[in-house]
Motif scaffolding. Sequence first.
Motif, PDB file in Angstrom:
ATOM      1  N   THR A 232       0.817  -1.201   0.000  1.00 17.70           N
ATOM      2  CA  THR A 232       0.000   0.000   0.000  1.00 17.70           C
ATOM      3  C   THR A 232       0.860   1.264   0.000  1.00 17.70           C
ATOM      4  OG1 THR A 232      -1.650   1.265   1.248  1.00 17.70           O
ATOM      5  CG2 THR A 232      -0.161  -0.123   2.510  1.00 17.70           C
ATOM      6  N   ARG A 233       0.374   2.299  -0.696  1.00 18.91           N
ATOM      7  CA  ARG A 233       1.109   3.564  -0.761  1.00 18.91           C
ATOM      8  C   ARG A 233       0.673   4.539   0.329  1.00 18.91           C
ATOM      9  NH1 ARG A 233       0.125   5.500  -6.731  1.00 18.91           N
ATOM     10  NH2 ARG A 233      -1.960   4.799  -6.166  1.00 18.91           N
ATOM     11  N   ALA A 234      -0.405   4.224   1.049  1.00 18.78           N
ATOM     12  CA  ALA A 234      -0.889   5.141   2.079  1.00 18.78           C
ATOM     13  C   ALA A 234       0.153   5.273   3.188  1.00 18.78           C
ATOM     14  CB  ALA A 234      -2.208   4.632   2.660  1.00 18.78           C
ATOM     15  N   PRO A 235       0.588   6.487   3.520  1.00 22.56           N
ATOM     16  CA  PRO A 235       1.672   6.651   4.505  1.00 22.56           C
ATOM     17  C   PRO A 235       1.313   6.119   5.895  1.00 22.56           C
ATOM     18  CG  PRO A 235       0.668   8.770   3.956  1.00 22.56           C
ATOM     19  CD  PRO A 235       0.142   7.780   2.971  1.00 22.56           C
ATOM     20  N   PHE A 236       0.056   6.283   6.312  1.00 21.42           N
ATOM     21  CA  PHE A 236      -0.330   5.808   7.643  1.00 21.42           C
ATOM     22  C   PHE A 236      -0.350   4.281   7.694  1.00 21.42           C
ATOM     23  CE2 PHE A 236      -3.927   7.244   5.129  1.00 21.42           C
ATOM     24  CZ  PHE A 236      -4.733   6.123   5.062  1.00 21.42           C
ATOM     25  N   HIS A 237      -0.726   3.625   6.602  1.00 17.59           N
ATOM     26  CA  HIS A 237      -0.717   2.163   6.587  1.00 17.59           C
ATOM     27  C   HIS A 237       0.703   1.617   6.514  1.00 17.59           C
ATOM     28  CE1 HIS A 237      -5.197   1.613   5.363  1.00 17.59           C
ATOM     29  NE2 HIS A 237      -5.018   1.450   6.655  1.00 17.59           N
ATOM     30  N   ARG A 238       1.599   2.330   5.853  1.00 20.34           N
ATOM     31  CA  ARG A 238       3.016   1.906   5.867  1.00 20.34           C
ATOM     32  C   ARG A 238       3.566   2.000   7.283  1.00 20.34           C
ATOM     33  NH1 ARG A 238       3.559   5.109   1.080  1.00 20.34           N
ATOM     34  NH2 ARG A 238       4.747   6.641   2.265  1.00 20.34           N
ATOM     35  N   TRP A 239       3.196   3.050   7.989  1.00 18.68           N
ATOM     36  CA  TRP A 239       3.636   3.213   9.379  1.00 18.68           C
ATOM     37  C   TRP A 239       3.093   2.067  10.236  1.00 18.68           C
ATOM     38  CZ3 TRP A 239       1.439   3.565  14.152  1.00 18.68           C
ATOM     39  CH2 TRP A 239       2.231   4.060  15.193  1.00 18.68           C
ATOM     40  N   LEU A 240       1.826   1.710  10.021  1.00 20.03           N
ATOM     41  CA  LEU A 240       1.215   0.632  10.783  1.00 20.03           C
ATOM     42  C   LEU A 240       1.991  -0.672  10.575  1.00 20.03           C
ATOM     43  CD1 LEU A 240      -1.379  -0.073  12.518  1.00 20.03           C
ATOM     44  CD2 LEU A 240      -2.355  -0.902  10.378  1.00 20.03           C
ATOM     45  N   GLN A 241       2.337  -0.969   9.338  1.00 17.34           N
ATOM     46  CA  GLN A 241       3.046  -2.212   9.046  1.00 17.34           C
ATOM     47  C   GLN A 241       4.478  -2.187   9.587  1.00 17.34           C
ATOM     48  OE1 GLN A 241       0.855  -3.937   5.110  1.00 17.34           O
ATOM     49  NE2 GLN A 241       2.297  -2.309   4.744  1.00 17.34           N
ATOM     50  N   ASP A 242       5.050  -0.999   9.738  1.00 13.24           N
ATOM     51  CA  ASP A 242       6.392  -0.887  10.312  1.00 13.24           C
ATOM     52  C   ASP A 242       6.389  -0.995  11.829  1.00 13.24           C
ATOM     53  OD1 ASP A 242       7.498  -0.565   7.807  1.00 13.24           O
ATOM     54  OD2 ASP A 242       7.588   1.620   7.919  1.00 13.24           O
ATOM     55  N   ASN A 243       5.242  -0.713  12.454  1.00 12.53           N
ATOM     56  CA  ASN A 243       5.202  -0.639  13.909  1.00 12.53           C
ATOM     57  C   ASN A 243       4.318  -1.683  14.589  1.00 12.53           C
ATOM     58  OD1 ASN A 243       6.610   2.115  14.912  1.00 12.53           O
ATOM     59  ND2 ASN A 243       5.686   2.446  12.900  1.00 12.53           N
ATOM     60  N   VAL A 244       3.599  -2.469  13.796  1.00  8.15           N
ATOM     61  CA  VAL A 244       2.729  -3.510  14.347  1.00  8.15           C
ATOM     62  C   VAL A 244       3.094  -4.838  13.703  1.00  8.15           C
ATOM     63  CG1 VAL A 244       0.347  -4.318  14.584  1.00  8.15           C
ATOM     64  CG2 VAL A 244       0.854  -1.873  14.789  1.00  8.15           C
ATOM     65  N   ALA A 245       3.271  -5.854  14.517  1.00 11.06           N
ATOM     66  CA  ALA A 245       3.609  -7.185  13.994  1.00 11.06           C
ATOM     67  C   ALA A 245       2.476  -7.707  13.113  1.00 11.06           C
ATOM     68  CB  ALA A 245       3.868  -8.148  15.136  1.00 11.06           C
ATOM     69  N   PRO A 246       2.806  -8.413  12.018  1.00 13.30           N
ATOM     70  CA  PRO A 246       1.759  -8.912  11.112  1.00 13.30           C
ATOM     71  C   PRO A 246       0.679  -9.733  11.816  1.00 13.30           C
ATOM     72  CG  PRO A 246       3.928  -9.222  10.147  1.00 13.30           C
ATOM     73  CD  PRO A 246       4.153  -8.757  11.551  1.00 13.30           C
ATOM     74  N   GLU A 247       1.102 -10.528  12.829  1.00  8.11           N
ATOM     75  CA  GLU A 247       0.115 -11.370  13.509  1.00  8.11           C
ATOM     76  C   GLU A 247      -0.871 -10.560  14.356  1.00  8.11           C
ATOM     77  OE1 GLU A 247       4.054 -11.637  15.868  1.00  8.11           O
ATOM     78  OE2 GLU A 247       3.370 -11.602  13.772  1.00  8.11           O
ATOM     79  N   ASN A 248      -0.565  -9.286  14.624  1.00  6.95           N
ATOM     80  CA  ASN A 248      -1.486  -8.448  15.392  1.00  6.95           C
ATOM     81  C   ASN A 248      -2.472  -7.691  14.504  1.00  6.95           C
ATOM     82  OD1 ASN A 248       1.131  -8.518  17.335  1.00  6.95           O
ATOM     83  ND2 ASN A 248      -0.751  -8.275  18.528  1.00  6.95           N
ATOM     84  N   ILE A 249      -2.236  -7.700  13.187  1.00  2.54           N
ATOM     85  CA  ILE A 249      -3.207  -7.098  12.266  1.00  2.54           C
ATOM     86  C   ILE A 249      -4.214  -8.192  11.953  1.00  2.54           C
ATOM     87  CG2 ILE A 249      -3.557  -5.896  10.085  1.00  2.54           C
ATOM     88  CD1 ILE A 249      -0.666  -4.958  10.214  1.00  2.54           C
ATOM     89  N   MET A 250      -5.268  -8.239  12.735  1.00  2.00           N
ATOM     90  CA  MET A 250      -6.204  -9.370  12.739  1.00  2.00           C
ATOM     91  C   MET A 250      -7.314  -9.243  11.697  1.00  2.00           C
ATOM     92  SD  MET A 250      -4.845 -11.116  15.188  1.00  2.00           S
ATOM     93  CE  MET A 250      -6.068 -12.308  15.703  1.00  2.00           C
ATOM     94  N   PHE A 251      -7.523  -8.023  11.205  1.00  2.40           N
ATOM     95  CA  PHE A 251      -8.564  -7.803  10.196  1.00  2.40           C
ATOM     96  C   PHE A 251      -7.947  -7.001   9.065  1.00  2.40           C
ATOM     97  CE2 PHE A 251     -12.088  -6.016   7.983  1.00  2.40           C
ATOM     98  CZ  PHE A 251     -13.214  -6.781   8.256  1.00  2.40           C
ATOM     99  N   ARG A 252      -7.997  -7.559   7.847  1.00  2.00           N
ATOM    100  CA  ARG A 252      -7.421  -6.881   6.681  1.00  2.00           C
ATOM    101  C   ARG A 252      -8.475  -6.739   5.590  1.00  2.00           C
ATOM    102  NH1 ARG A 252      -1.773  -6.629   6.481  1.00  2.00           N
ATOM    103  NH2 ARG A 252      -0.697  -7.827   8.117  1.00  2.00           N
ATOM    104  N   SER A 253      -8.421  -5.631   4.892  1.00  2.00           N
ATOM    105  CA  SER A 253      -9.334  -5.426   3.763  1.00  2.00           C
ATOM    106  C   SER A 253      -8.725  -4.404   2.813  1.00  2.00           C
ATOM    107  CB  SER A 253     -10.701  -4.936   4.244  1.00  2.00           C
ATOM    108  OG  SER A 253     -11.527  -4.631   3.136  1.00  2.00           O
ATOM    109  N   GLY A 254      -9.012  -4.581   1.531  1.00  2.00           N
ATOM    110  CA  GLY A 254      -8.592  -3.605   0.540  1.00  2.00           C
ATOM    111  C   GLY A 254      -9.595  -2.487   0.348  1.00  2.00           C
ATOM    112  N   ASP A 255     -10.701  -2.541   1.054  1.00  2.00           N
ATOM    113  CA  ASP A 255     -11.756  -1.544   0.929  1.00  2.00           C
ATOM    114  C   ASP A 255     -11.748  -0.638   2.162  1.00  2.00           C
ATOM    115  OD1 ASP A 255     -14.482  -0.802  -0.493  1.00  2.00           O
ATOM    116  OD2 ASP A 255     -14.885  -0.907   1.656  1.00  2.00           O
ATOM    117  N   VAL A 256     -11.592   0.658   1.944  1.00  2.00           N
ATOM    118  CA  VAL A 256     -11.478   1.584   3.076  1.00  2.00           C
ATOM    119  C   VAL A 256     -12.762   1.628   3.898  1.00  2.00           C
ATOM    120  CG1 VAL A 256      -9.699   3.021   2.038  1.00  2.00           C
ATOM    121  CG2 VAL A 256     -12.100   3.513   1.570  1.00  2.00           C
ATOM    122  N   HIS A 257     -13.901   1.440   3.248  1.00  2.00           N
ATOM    123  CA  HIS A 257     -15.166   1.463   3.982  1.00  2.00           C
ATOM    124  C   HIS A 257     -15.284   0.228   4.879  1.00  2.00           C
ATOM    125  CE1 HIS A 257     -16.156   4.786   1.397  1.00  2.00           C
ATOM    126  NE2 HIS A 257     -16.017   4.033   0.324  1.00  2.00           N
ATOM    127  N   ALA A 258     -14.814  -0.909   4.375  1.00  2.00           N
ATOM    128  CA  ALA A 258     -14.823  -2.128   5.187  1.00  2.00           C
ATOM    129  C   ALA A 258     -13.879  -1.973   6.386  1.00  2.00           C
ATOM    130  CB  ALA A 258     -14.415  -3.338   4.353  1.00  2.00           C
TER     131      ALA A 258
END
Length: 318
Positions: free
Chosen positions: A222-248
């Motif tokens: 993803t190119r979104a700066p806040f989502h890049r920050w999230l992936q740099d600071n949160v372990a993948p196993e802690n991102i429990m819900f993923r979606s490509g739709d911003v509304h979801a």
Amino acid sequence: MRLQLLRHHSIVARDERIADGVAGMMENWDEVRTAYNVARIGTVSGAAEVLGVHHATVIRHIDALEERLGVKLFQRHARGYTPTEAGDDLLRVAQATDEQFSQLAGRIKGRGNAVSGELVVTSIGGLSHLLAPVLADFQQEFPTLSVRYLTGDRLFRLEYGEAHVAVRAGAAPDQPDNVVQPFFRNEFALYASEVYAARHGLPKGCEEFGQHRFVGPADPKTRAPFHRWLQDNVAPENIMFRSGDVHAQRNAILAGAGIGFASVLQAAEMPDLIQVMPPRPEWAAPLWLVTHMDLHRTTKVQAFLSYLKERARAWQAE
């Protein structure tokens, strides 16, 4: 030698059949345009959606065109349709013709002194909560105007008349022949719902992120700066819900699936959200207004740009 001659005559015969078929392309443009979209998208269902027709119509157009030309344009397989060599030859011509028609149509639509006809605006889906009300109100100001609002990650091509105005995020667009104006910076912060806070509490800092659940993007690139920050600071196993739709993603945060990012403007309209971390400059997404130079000075485009900028002043004041 005989084999080479046979192959040569076969190729010549094929090319002659295609040439005869191309001569009648303008009489059967719908079929050629259908074939072009099947080749571009790769599936009958995808082409049908783009063209606004039933999938049976797409298949009928392809079959009729192949019969008329006397060659197979596509290899059918489980994953979709792949152009043959003959298909590639024809579809290169079809693509150039389609682009020229689109460019001409876009320029014709944008001309004139009246704010009427069709206005096509495009942006990423995450801006729809801001732009949809503006477009609705603008249309009320000019009742003879019809509005088409296109969202998605694909960059719609202004040079081919696919849109009159684009609102784009990130680095300043650098496509030639486009007029680019800075719009505003969309601020983002980290939020959790009251439901989540009641179940899991809230982290006091990044050091406690390992004890919490997060909502994030489906695409790791993803190119979104806040989502890049999230992936740099949160372990993948802690991102429990993923979606490509911003509304979801937003609905998942509201439902208590985890902590995630939302725009400050949108979160202000949702009293059930709690700000976990305030906005940071590196999370902000700069937005740009982009128009093609051929349409930029038209009455319709200028009227909408002025209206949009006026409405945006209230967003920045909040």
